[in-house]
Design an enzyme around this catalytic site. Structure first.
Site, PDB file in Angstrom:
ATOM      1  N   ARG A 117       0.859  -1.179   0.000  1.00 32.15           N
ATOM      2  CA  ARG A 117       0.000   0.000   0.000  1.00 32.15           C
ATOM      3  C   ARG A 117       0.899   1.234   0.000  1.00 32.15           C
ATOM      4  O   ARG A 117       1.999   1.210   0.570  1.00 32.15           O
ATOM      5  CB  ARG A 117      -0.906   0.022   1.245  1.00 32.15           C
ATOM      6  CG  ARG A 117      -2.000  -1.048   1.247  1.00 32.15           C
ATOM      7  CD  ARG A 117      -3.095  -0.756   0.216  1.00 32.15           C
ATOM      8  NE  ARG A 117      -4.198  -1.708   0.273  1.00 32.15           N
ATOM      9  CZ  ARG A 117      -4.358  -2.728  -0.571  1.00 32.15           C
ATOM     10  NH1 ARG A 117      -3.475  -2.964  -1.516  1.00 32.15           N
ATOM     11  NH2 ARG A 117      -5.410  -3.519  -0.465  1.00 32.15           N
ATOM     12  N   GLU A 146      -3.741   7.935  -3.785  1.00 33.07           N
ATOM     13  CA  GLU A 146      -4.241   7.217  -4.964  1.00 33.07           C
ATOM     14  C   GLU A 146      -5.620   7.755  -5.293  1.00 33.07           C
ATOM     15  O   GLU A 146      -6.422   7.883  -4.375  1.00 33.07           O
ATOM     16  CB  GLU A 146      -4.352   5.703  -4.671  1.00 33.07           C
ATOM     17  CG  GLU A 146      -3.085   4.960  -4.951  1.00 33.07           C
ATOM     18  CD  GLU A 146      -3.204   3.458  -4.737  1.00 33.07           C
ATOM     19  OE1 GLU A 146      -4.308   2.912  -4.951  1.00 33.07           O
ATOM     20  OE2 GLU A 146      -2.199   2.855  -4.354  1.00 33.07           O
ATOM     21  N   HIS A 164      -2.048   0.882  -9.484  1.00 33.91           N
ATOM     22  CA  HIS A 164      -2.663  -0.144  -8.616  1.00 33.91           C
ATOM     23  C   HIS A 164      -3.335  -1.230  -9.463  1.00 33.91           C
ATOM     24  O   HIS A 164      -4.527  -1.520  -9.307  1.00 33.91           O
ATOM     25  CB  HIS A 164      -3.660   0.490  -7.633  1.00 33.91           C
ATOM     26  CG  HIS A 164      -3.867  -0.352  -6.401  1.00 33.91           C
ATOM     27  ND1 HIS A 164      -4.067   0.177  -5.146  1.00 33.91           N
ATOM     28  CD2 HIS A 164      -3.890  -1.714  -6.232  1.00 33.91           C
ATOM     29  CE1 HIS A 164      -4.221  -0.805  -4.271  1.00 33.91           C
ATOM     30  NE2 HIS A 164      -4.125  -1.968  -4.908  1.00 33.91           N
TER      31      HIS A 164
END
Ligand SMILES: NC(=O)c1ccc[n+]([C@@H]2O[C@H](COP(=O)([O-])OP(=O)(O)OC[C@H]3O[C@@H](n4cnc5c(N)ncnc54)[C@H](OP(=O)(O)O)[C@@H]3O)[C@@H](O)[C@H]2O)c1
Length: 310
Positions: A227, A255, A274
């Site tokens: 992450r 993000e 991602h």
């Protein structure tokens, strides 16, 4: 027995005897949600829609995530709910992404692609025929390199299995060692590549700190498929601009990475949005896991991958 699934979950085949209720990303929730025994969460249901849905189902439902990381889900489940993650579903795609970016960055493929687009043949990276020093030199191969995998769980072990045929030596870190994450700065200089495959928890947030980045071997590669918040991005930007480390990031903080963010144009970094787990077959694998979990519930067996429960 009712299971609630995201709208469009065409691959989901419920065990016999289960009634499937679909929930869309917006609009009124079906009344049947109030009688659900289980909920499967995944796209297109975002965190706020998932929270709304979890508020409408019975407080003792079984909740199956289709993601391995559940830091977004744990704060919105209600006491009494049993929660399982999708650990295992993403092992192949995410470990493969890690191998792909390690090879791409070690063999400098992004830089060669830039040369290709500008129609330039820079053979001076070849140290046998070089007539000048290429900006791309030196290029090394993987054999004998040392790779540190922070988070040697389901994906981390799949990565080790894929890297070992390259002659790489892999050290995996779990909560059982070989050292604590708090001691990372003292150990990280021994590795050429550092891969983050941890869940995001209070203990793992910011694990790749300014101190750790400073302690990394010059020219080392940081790979983050965990992450974004595992890495101090301000410190990383400094380390990239100083030419101290290189990085391949599937996850960033924030993000999505907004237009104009300094990471887009930083030197020595490869960014993907991602998508490490996003092979076309991930949904089918996630829904197959969900179906196996419901079959376990139906026969009174405990579900696997439980990360929270009453
Ligand atoms: N980029 C993507 O598309 C994508 C896709 C899927 C997953 N992910 C990320 O990858 C993560 C890992 O997934 P997974 O399925 O491999 O999870 P997993 O099987 O649960 O493995 C997690 C590993 O992290 C270790 N760990 C956790 N906390 C630790 C700590 N404080 N200190 C040291 N080690 C610690 C665990 O060790 P113990 O077993 O000893 O606790 C375990 O080895 C997910 O949580 C998610 O963040 C990203």
């Amino acid at each position: 027995v009712i299971v609630v699934v995201p709208e469009g979950a065409a691959e989901f085949a419920a065990p016999s005897g289960w009634e499937v209720v679909s929930v869309a990303a917006s609009g009124a929730l079906p009344d049947a949600c109030g009688d659900a025994r289980a909920v499967v969460l995944g796209p297109p249901l975002g965190p706020s829609r998932a929270a709304e849905l979890l508020g409408a189902v019975p407080p003792d439902v079984f909740v199956q995530a289709t993601s391995a990381g559940v830091e977004w889900l744990l704060p919105i489940v209600r006491p009494g709910m049993t929660v399982a993650n999708a650990s295992g579903v993403h092992d192949g795609p995410v470990s493969e992404w890690c191998v792909a970016v390690i090879l791409a960055m070690e063999r400098k493929l992004p830089a060669f692609f830039d040369l290709q687009r500008s129609g330039r043949w820079d053979a001076d990276v070849n140290d046998v025929t070089a007539r000048a020093v290429s900006p791309l030199a030196p290029i090394d191969d993987l054999e004998g390199k040392r790779v540190l995998v922070l988070g040697h769980g389901s994906i981390g072990r799949a990565l080790s299995a894929r890297l070992e045929p390259f002659g790489v030596s892999v050290t995996g870190v779990t909560s059982r060692g070989p050292f604590a994450l708090a001691e990372l700065a003292a150990h990280v200089a021994a590795y050429d590549v550092v891969v983050v495959l941890l869940p995001l928890t209070p203990a793992t947030r910011g694990v790749v700190s300014a101190e750790v980045l400073r302690a990394m071997r010059p020219g080392a590669l940081l790979v983050n498929a965990g992450r974004g918040a595992h890495v101090d991005h301000d410190a990383l930007l400094g380390a990239l601009h100083g030419g101290h480390v290189r990085a391949a990031l599937d996850v960033t903080d924030p993000e999505p990475l907004p237009p104009g963010h300094p990471l887009w144009s930083a030197p020595g970094v490869l960014v993907t949005p991602h998508v490490a787990g996003s092979s076309v077959r991930w949904r089918a694998r996630a829904y197959a896991l969900a179906a196996r979990q419901l079959a376990r519930l139906a026969r009174g067996a405990p579900p696997v991958n439980v990360v929270a429960g009453p």
